[in-house]
Design a protein around this motif. Structure first.
Motif, PDB file in Angstrom:
ATOM      1  N   LYS A  79     -14.621  -2.687  -0.531  1.00 15.64           N
ATOM      2  CA  LYS A  79     -14.008  -2.879   0.776  1.00 15.64           C
ATOM      3  C   LYS A  79     -13.203  -4.178   0.888  1.00 15.64           C
ATOM      4  O   LYS A  79     -12.770  -4.555   1.976  1.00 15.64           O
ATOM      5  N   SER A  80     -12.986  -4.830  -0.263  1.00 17.22           N
ATOM      6  CA  SER A  80     -12.188  -6.065  -0.266  1.00 17.22           C
ATOM      7  C   SER A  80     -10.742  -5.811   0.121  1.00 17.22           C
ATOM      8  O   SER A  80     -10.015  -6.738   0.500  1.00 17.22           O
ATOM      9  N   THR A  81     -10.278  -4.570   0.039  1.00 19.21           N
ATOM     10  CA  THR A  81      -8.888  -4.240   0.374  1.00 19.21           C
ATOM     11  C   THR A  81      -8.728  -3.851   1.847  1.00 19.21           C
ATOM     12  O   THR A  81      -7.633  -3.449   2.261  1.00 19.21           O
ATOM     13  N   TYR A  82      -9.788  -3.958   2.628  1.00 19.69           N
ATOM     14  CA  TYR A  82      -9.767  -3.542   4.034  1.00 19.69           C
ATOM     15  C   TYR A  82      -8.653  -4.254   4.804  1.00 19.69           C
ATOM     16  O   TYR A  82      -8.455  -5.462   4.665  1.00 19.69           O
ATOM     17  N   LEU A  83      -7.914  -3.489   5.573  1.00 23.36           N
ATOM     18  CA  LEU A  83      -6.804  -3.931   6.427  1.00 23.36           C
ATOM     19  C   LEU A  83      -5.557  -4.351   5.656  1.00 23.36           C
ATOM     20  O   LEU A  83      -4.575  -4.783   6.251  1.00 23.36           O
ATOM     21  N   ASN A  84      -5.586  -4.225   4.323  1.00 23.66           N
ATOM     22  CA  ASN A  84      -4.437  -4.693   3.545  1.00 23.66           C
ATOM     23  C   ASN A  84      -4.290  -3.881   2.261  1.00 23.66           C
ATOM     24  O   ASN A  84      -4.182  -4.434   1.167  1.00 23.66           O
TER      25      ASN A  84
ATOM     26  N   THR B  91       4.465   6.398   0.186  1.00 25.47           N
ATOM     27  CA  THR B  91       5.389   5.264   0.096  1.00 25.47           C
ATOM     28  C   THR B  91       5.348   4.390   1.341  1.00 25.47           C
ATOM     29  O   THR B  91       5.871   3.279   1.329  1.00 25.47           O
ATOM     30  N   THR B  92       4.756   4.882   2.402  1.00 26.88           N
ATOM     31  CA  THR B  92       4.369   4.065   3.546  1.00 26.88           C
ATOM     32  C   THR B  92       3.180   4.736   4.192  1.00 26.88           C
ATOM     33  O   THR B  92       3.184   5.961   4.398  1.00 26.88           O
ATOM     34  N   TRP B  93       2.163   3.965   4.515  1.00 28.03           N
ATOM     35  CA  TRP B  93       0.961   4.538   5.123  1.00 28.03           C
ATOM     36  C   TRP B  93       1.234   5.049   6.528  1.00 28.03           C
ATOM     37  O   TRP B  93       0.419   5.781   7.091  1.00 28.03           O
ATOM     38  N   ARG B  94       2.390   4.735   7.077  1.00 24.77           N
ATOM     39  CA  ARG B  94       2.762   5.292   8.385  1.00 24.77           C
ATOM     40  C   ARG B  94       2.954   6.813   8.296  1.00 24.77           C
ATOM     41  O   ARG B  94       2.873   7.502   9.310  1.00 24.77           O
TER      42      ARG B  94
ATOM     43  N   GLY C 140      -0.329  -4.694   7.931  1.00 24.26           N
ATOM     44  CA  GLY C 140      -1.090  -3.987   6.910  1.00 24.26           C
ATOM     45  C   GLY C 140      -0.373  -2.753   6.411  1.00 24.26           C
ATOM     46  O   GLY C 140      -0.565  -2.328   5.267  1.00 24.26           O
ATOM     47  N   TYR C 141       0.458  -2.160   7.267  1.00 28.58           N
ATOM     48  CA  TYR C 141       1.227  -0.979   6.889  1.00 28.58           C
ATOM     49  C   TYR C 141       2.524  -1.337   6.166  1.00 28.58           C
ATOM     50  O   TYR C 141       2.914  -0.667   5.213  1.00 28.58           O
ATOM     51  N   ASP C 142       3.187  -2.377   6.627  1.00 21.05           N
ATOM     52  CA  ASP C 142       4.546  -2.648   6.146  1.00 21.05           C
ATOM     53  C   ASP C 142       4.620  -3.653   4.999  1.00 21.05           C
ATOM     54  O   ASP C 142       5.556  -3.596   4.192  1.00 21.05           O
ATOM     55  N   ASP C 143       3.630  -4.554   4.913  1.00 26.15           N
ATOM     56  CA  ASP C 143       3.696  -5.587   3.884  1.00 26.15           C
ATOM     57  C   ASP C 143       3.548  -5.025   2.480  1.00 26.15           C
ATOM     58  O   ASP C 143       3.921  -5.683   1.507  1.00 26.15           O
ATOM     59  N   ASN C 144       2.972  -3.829   2.363  1.00 25.21           N
ATOM     60  CA  ASN C 144       2.770  -3.238   1.047  1.00 25.21           C
ATOM     61  C   ASN C 144       3.303  -1.815   0.978  1.00 25.21           C
ATOM     62  O   ASN C 144       2.734  -0.964   0.300  1.00 25.21           O
ATOM     63  N   SER C 145       4.416  -1.579   1.659  1.00 26.86           N
ATOM     64  CA  SER C 145       5.097  -0.296   1.555  1.00 26.86           C
ATOM     65  C   SER C 145       6.191  -0.397   0.499  1.00 26.86           C
ATOM     66  O   SER C 145       7.082  -1.243   0.611  1.00 26.86           O
ATOM     67  N   PRO C 146       6.163   0.432  -0.536  1.00 21.56           N
ATOM     68  CA  PRO C 146       7.219   0.383  -1.559  1.00 21.56           C
ATOM     69  C   PRO C 146       8.621   0.531  -0.968  1.00 21.56           C
ATOM     70  O   PRO C 146       9.585  -0.025  -1.519  1.00 21.56           O
TER      71      PRO C 146
ATOM     72  N   LEU D 249      -7.077   0.763   7.304  1.00 20.79           N
ATOM     73  CA  LEU D 249      -6.038  -0.117   7.859  1.00 20.79           C
ATOM     74  C   LEU D 249      -6.081  -0.246   9.380  1.00 20.79           C
ATOM     75  O   LEU D 249      -5.341  -1.046   9.932  1.00 20.79           O
ATOM     76  N   ARG D 250      -6.945   0.534  10.036  1.00 21.30           N
ATOM     77  CA  ARG D 250      -6.848   0.727  11.486  1.00 21.30           C
ATOM     78  C   ARG D 250      -5.468   1.328  11.806  1.00 21.30           C
ATOM     79  O   ARG D 250      -4.780   1.821  10.926  1.00 21.30           O
ATOM     80  N   THR D 251      -5.062   1.306  13.047  1.00 18.09           N
ATOM     81  CA  THR D 251      -3.811   1.993  13.392  1.00 18.09           C
ATOM     82  C   THR D 251      -2.607   1.088  13.149  1.00 18.09           C
ATOM     83  O   THR D 251      -2.734  -0.144  13.140  1.00 18.09           O
ATOM     84  N   PRO D 252      -1.416   1.668  12.984  1.00 21.20           N
ATOM     85  CA  PRO D 252      -0.217   0.836  12.819  1.00 21.20           C
ATOM     86  C   PRO D 252       0.087   0.018  14.061  1.00 21.20           C
ATOM     87  O   PRO D 252       0.720  -1.041  13.967  1.00 21.20           O
ATOM     88  N   GLN D 253      -0.365   0.483  15.221  1.00 21.34           N
ATOM     89  CA  GLN D 253      -0.176  -0.303  16.440  1.00 21.34           C
ATOM     90  C   GLN D 253      -1.025  -1.572  16.402  1.00 21.34           C
ATOM     91  O   GLN D 253      -0.600  -2.628  16.875  1.00 21.34           O
ATOM     92  N   GLU D 254      -2.216  -1.492  15.803  1.00 23.26           N
ATOM     93  CA  GLU D 254      -3.114  -2.650  15.709  1.00 23.26           C
ATOM     94  C   GLU D 254      -2.779  -3.548  14.526  1.00 23.26           C
ATOM     95  O   GLU D 254      -3.006  -4.761  14.581  1.00 23.26           O
ATOM     96  N   ASN D 255      -2.288  -2.969  13.434  1.00 23.49           N
ATOM     97  CA  ASN D 255      -2.149  -3.695  12.182  1.00 23.49           C
ATOM     98  C   ASN D 255      -0.820  -3.367  11.505  1.00 23.49           C
ATOM     99  O   ASN D 255      -0.773  -2.857  10.395  1.00 23.49           O
TER     100      ASN D 255
END
Length: 725
Positions: free
Chosen positions: A557-562, A622-625, A645-651, A636-642
């Motif tokens: 769970k070290s990758t939680y939210l990111n 390619t994006t968790w969205r 977390g969704y965009d910083d690691n989207s290819p 990641l919780r929701t894209p509205q909350e985080n």
């Protein structure tokens, strides 16, 4: 003329040192050259001393269902043959799906897959005594047909409604009326529950056969996803409800239908609608239903006990976690009606716990810096629980027995590697399936104390064939990252490996939460491709990064939210570590992956562009969205909350960093990771003016298979690798 002894010896050693045969893609994907045998179709009968299996008479070639003794494997009787199950001139398939008293068999014919775990078929009931065949319904194919415990009825789903077929009077009763495509589902899971909570059938008989508890999914407000199916002159649009991260989910309610009076009671699950019901399960009391209720963040899980006659419920146990909770099927209500077993990561590792029916913890049964990976069941006569765990190593699995008191733990499996078990009904016997990286499945029958009764399948021929082709197993390694994290990996090396040479390396990655690729187990078709590449002069490497499973909660769970950041860092560090090995050409390191692994490969060739010469991404997110709510929000919780977390690691957001050669592959009919992911990544790469290659497979789902699809896909990837790495 007699030859000198030394020459004869040399000739013998030369014969023994035959070069390995060349592996071909046809061997792997068409000919089945490396197929291993398994023991399938075995089903324990209720006496626990006998089982049924599907056999064939070697003389008459007539297939039949046989009853055999566990003790000696001798066939006691042929229960029925394929000649017994011809319905209106149609030959039905053999089945071992017996009712509870083993007097009837449920047969599924003309099965059609729907999603990963769902299908529909024409079902029939075969009465063993009368030899009579009863069609479950003539009004269209059915889903999830299931005997009532007393064997007098079959419940099923058709067109999103639940029906009951009475096998005595042959009447078909519809118990829900509001089912409608893309609106209301009764008795079956919606797409996201089926995929992420891993169940499709969503109704359950009570033990007294008088009630059916079921799910109702109201999908009305869930957004529609459309896929174009390119089959006809005018392509059609397939539409289904798919909740992406942050979007509306189905409204889920639980109901109980009483057969006696036709009354349906709604079960109280609270006023919150934005929540999940990942499981329901009957207790030993036929009027008491256990409902698992989870918040949308998936870090709080309530165990509710509901009186199905009134619908009232109460919370008896609550589990909370600072990250998220993994749901499983280990919940077991003991026959004494006073206790239940479950597994929990309460102490950071998944272990067995015993509770009373008021939700009070009696004891933790297992403990240690290892995980219980499966609960097989409990022999209540002896008070013994049987389970699989990682106690010896995260790379291995072993079978254990332990008293529910937490004492007298005993290891039942003896060979290092990966062991799984299938127990007889009364736990007198179990079938043990063992393999390791050097040996295919070795399947034995054992008694409850672990003693060998007999060998069921040794796969000796498969092992000989593997040896002839130079398939010797992978080589495990471990290395430490710059911040002191130990990561496990394996290497597949050429048979004629020379440590003084420099080899190109292709890394294989999946890397998603809770997954594991580095295991001491026999290879599958994808891994066989790695041996094919090794014969072409490549080393294949695989590393389980942070976020993968079976090493405890903090590691997973070290990758939680990111999602994506630590995983990519670890794969890059793995590539750097490999590049320092004297036998690796540091200028020729590539990476490939499928699904989450495709996401990782896409990140590595962009964010780690200076490290990798090549990448292949198959069916990538390619994006968790773009991905579904339950899976994505769990981590990641929701894209509205985080949003970060969704965009910083989207290819997609790093398309301009692409270097090296990149191949992007997707099936256009992927209902899981939508083709949209690759389309939009392609657009980002185009607008960044980055050269890349892409391939799409028409109408193929997430697995991209069928016909010549697999060999075409792997041929394409092989050619790409050999030209560019």
């Amino acid at each position: 003329m007699k030859l000198p002894l030394i020459i004869l010896m040399l000739m013998g050693s030369t014969a023994l040192a035959q070069p390995p045969k060349n592996i071909t893609l046809e061997d792997i994907f068409q000919k089945g050259t490396f197929d291993t045998k398994t023991v399938s179709g075995l089903r324990s009968l209720r006496d626990g001393k006998t089982y049924v299996s599907i056999e064939s008479n070697p003389e008459t070639k007539i297939a039949y269902v046989a009853k055999s003794n566990y003790r000696d494997g001798k066939i006691v009787e042929a229960i029925y043959t394929e000649k017994d199950i011809i319905f209106k001139g149609k030959k039905l398939p053999l089945s071992t799906d017996f009712n509870q008293d083993e007097t009837k068999v449920l047969i599924a014919a003309d099965s059609e897959p729907i999603y990963r775990r769902s299908s529909k078929a024409n079902y029939y009931v075969f009465d063993l005594a009368s030899k009579k065949i009863t069609e479950v319904s003539s009004k269209g194919k059915q889903q999830f047909a299931t005997f009532s415990p007393d064997g007098s009825k079959v419940a099923f789903v058709r067109d999103n409604n639940i029906f009951i077929k009475d096998l005595l009077n042959l009447q078909e009763v519809q118990i829900t009326q509001d089912g409608a495509s893309n609106k209301i589902i009764n008795g079956g899971a919606d797409w996201v529950y089926e995929e992420e909570f891993a169940f499709a059938k969503a109704f359950f008989w009570s033990s007294d056969s008088k009630k059916i508890a079921y799910y109702k999914f109201n999908e009305t407000e869930v957004p529609v996803y459309s896929m174009t199916i390119f089959e006809q002159l005018y392509p059609r649009e397939y539409q289904y409800k798919y909740p992406k991260a942050g979007e509306k989910n189905s409204l889920v309610s639980i109901h109980c239908y009483q057969l006696a009076d036709g009354k349906t009671t709604r079960i109280e699950v609270g006023n919150e609608q934005n929540q999940y019901i990942p499981r329901i399960k009957w207790t030993q009391n036929p009027n008491l239903l256990c409902v698992l209720r989870m918040n949308r963040h998936q870090n709080k899980l309530d165990y509710l006990f509901a009186d199905v006659t009134t619908g009232t419920s109460k919370v008896v146990l609550t589990e909370e976690n600072k990250y998220y909770i993994n749901v499983n099927d280990d919940l077991t209500f003991l026959q004494n009606g006073k206790q239940f077993l479950l597994t929990s990561e309460h102490d950071g590792y998944n272990h067995l716990y015993l509770y009373d029916m008021d939700g009070n913890k009696i004891r933790q049964i297992t403990a240690g810096a290892w995980l219980v990976t499966k609960l097989y069941g409990v022999n209540e006569k002896t008070g013994t629980a049987y389970y699989q765990s990682t106690e010896k190593s995260p790379l291995q699995r072993d079978i254990y027995a332990i008293d529910v008191t937490g004492k007298n733990k005993k290891q039942l499996s003896n060979s290092p590697g990966t062991n799984s078990a299938t127990f007889s009904t009364d736990f007198s016997y179990y079938i043990l399936n063992h393999s390791d990286t050097h040996s295919p499945a070795y399947i034995t029958l054992n008694d409850k104390d672990g003693r060998l009764v007999r060998v069921l399948e040794d796969n000796k021929k498969a092992k000989q064939i593997a040896d002839q082709y130079g398939i010797k197993g992978s080589e495990f390694f471990q290395f430490s990252t710059a911040n002191g994290i130990n990561l496990n990996g394996y290497l597949v090396k050429p048979v004629d490996f020379d440590p003084s040479k420099k080899y190109p390396v292709l890394m294989y990655v999946y890397g998603g939460p809770g997954s594991q690729n580095v295991t001491d187990s026999w290879t599958g078709s994808r891994s066989l491709w790695f041996y094919y590449l090794a014969q072409k002069g490549y080393i294949v490497a695989c590393i389980d990064n942070r976020g993968t499973g079976f090493r405890g909660e903090e590691f997973q769970k070290s990758t939680y939210l990111n999602l994506g950041r630590l995983e990519t860092e670890d794969q890059i560090e793995g590539a750097k570590w490999l590049s320092k090995q004297r036998y690796v050409d540091p200028e020729r390191i590539g990476i490939w992956g499928w699904s989450y692994g495709g996401y990782m490969a896409s990140l590595c060739i962009t964010r780690g562009a200076d490290i990798f010469k090549l990448a292949i991404a198959v069916a990538p997110v390619t994006t968790w969205r773009y991905y579904d709510s339950i899976y994505t929000e769990r981590y990641l919780r929701t894209p509205q909350e985080n949003p970060q977390g969704y965009d910083d690691n989207s290819p997609i957001n790093y398309a301009d960093r692409l270097k090296g050669k990149f191949l992007l592959i997707h099936g256009t009919g992927d209902d899981n990771v939508h083709f949209q992911n690759s389309i939009m990544f392609s657009e980002a790469l185009i607008q960044a003016n980055k050269p890349f290659e892409q391939a799409y497979y028409p109408n193929k789902n997430h697995g991209i298979h069928g016909g010549n699809t697999s060999i075409h896909l792997y041929s394409k990837m092989t050619d790409f690798i050999m030209k560019n790495l």
